[in-house]
Scaffold this active site. Sequence first.
Site, PDB file in Angstrom:
ATOM      1  N   TYR A   1       0.831  -1.194   0.000  1.00  0.00           N
ATOM      2  CA  TYR A   1       0.000   0.000   0.000  1.00  0.00           C
ATOM      3  C   TYR A   1       0.870   1.250   0.000  1.00  0.00           C
ATOM      4  O   TYR A   1       2.062   1.197   0.300  1.00  0.00           O
ATOM      5  CB  TYR A   1      -0.924  -0.010   1.222  1.00  0.00           C
TER       6      TYR A   1
ATOM      7  N   VAL B   1     -18.056   1.360  -2.881  1.00  0.00           N
ATOM      8  CA  VAL B   1     -18.081   2.728  -3.410  1.00  0.00           C
ATOM      9  C   VAL B   1     -19.210   2.869  -4.425  1.00  0.00           C
ATOM     10  O   VAL B   1     -19.966   3.848  -4.407  1.00  0.00           O
ATOM     11  CB  VAL B   1     -16.733   3.102  -4.052  1.00  0.00           C
TER      12      VAL B   1
ATOM     13  N   ARG C   1     -22.712 -12.093 -15.214  1.00  0.00           N
ATOM     14  CA  ARG C   1     -22.698 -13.165 -14.223  1.00  0.00           C
ATOM     15  C   ARG C   1     -24.053 -13.864 -14.275  1.00  0.00           C
ATOM     16  O   ARG C   1     -25.032 -13.296 -14.773  1.00  0.00           O
ATOM     17  CB  ARG C   1     -22.435 -12.600 -12.822  1.00  0.00           C
TER      18      ARG C   1
END
Length: 372
Positions: free
Chosen positions: A91, A193, A215
């Site tokens: 990160y 988000v 999907r």
Amino acid sequence: MWPLFTTVCLRSRAGCRSSVSAAGLTSLFSHSAPLSAPTCRALLYRKHGDPSRVLQLEDVDLPPVGAKDVLVKMLAAPINPSDINMIQGTYAILPDLPAVGGNEGVAQVVEVGCQVKSLKTGDWVIPKDAGLGTWRTEAVLAEDDVISLPSDLPLLSAATLGVNPCTAFRMLSDFEDLKPGDSVIQNAANSGVGQAVIQIAAARGINTINVIRDRPEFSQLSDRLKAMGATHVIKEEALRRPEMKELFKTCPKAKLALNGVGGKSATELLRHLQFGGSMVTYGGMAKQPVTVPVSALIFKDVKVRGFWVTQWKRDHSNDEKRFRAMLDELCRLIQQGQLTAPACSQVGLHDYSRALEAAMQPFTSAKQLLIM
């Protein structure tokens, strides 16, 4: 810097320094039984690597509650991709080791130092910034490192408020002047988000064109996102098809594109921006670079930007009113039922291995939430 342990100084439990005579000091340390510090249970890592290998659930000493500190009981904390990346050592920011995992969550204040002014016992709080280490049962934190929330919020909403909804709020507020009737297009629409973008935009009267991977359960997912307020839900392949012309007969082309995937998906979003529009990248789940066609830059004058909510919080660390105003607006939406938490699987802290395994699966459908 994220210290796990602090030097112990002589304090009262309320956090203020006290004066002790020499005789009293001798008495304090002359008991036959040794003094034991309070402890908490914490998911600790001493080196970077595979979270399933380097994380351990351990007893960790709690420091005294200082005059400007609060003792909190953690209630719930999610496992986010950034948490995994931080443990892996990949990160953008990394804590000093050893460190406690977790950057987000909600806690309840159980004790306050004698100089604490903004908080009281019973308040719910969330971290202001990354790095506090939320995967633990209790913590002693500085008053300035946390901010209060209404305690009547649903637990899942409070625990997942500090990252994804704040990211969505800022991207919808800071890059284009969006008005009711305008449009936003986004990929990763089923992410935390993405779901927050749908709901905040709907509350503002803004259309959202939401792109998700094909999907087997596409229809059910599409219906769920539309129930949240999504205007359109389409498959990634549809971005390259003539049917997009029909879609734009019902709403204008997007002023803003939000990219959490990267690769070809981001390039396709750019095709559907208005002249002068912005694409904001906040994630890269596909782990592929963003390619911007020259024609989009020259003939459409698009703007390509990036956003990281941690940097926003740090840039505005001295602007308490702006941060508070954002949280107040998000909390209002939650209380009115216009902003709900993403689907969560609640897992006890002791069962962290199972939660980590689920969280590290690509394109997971439910966020893993550690319950303390």
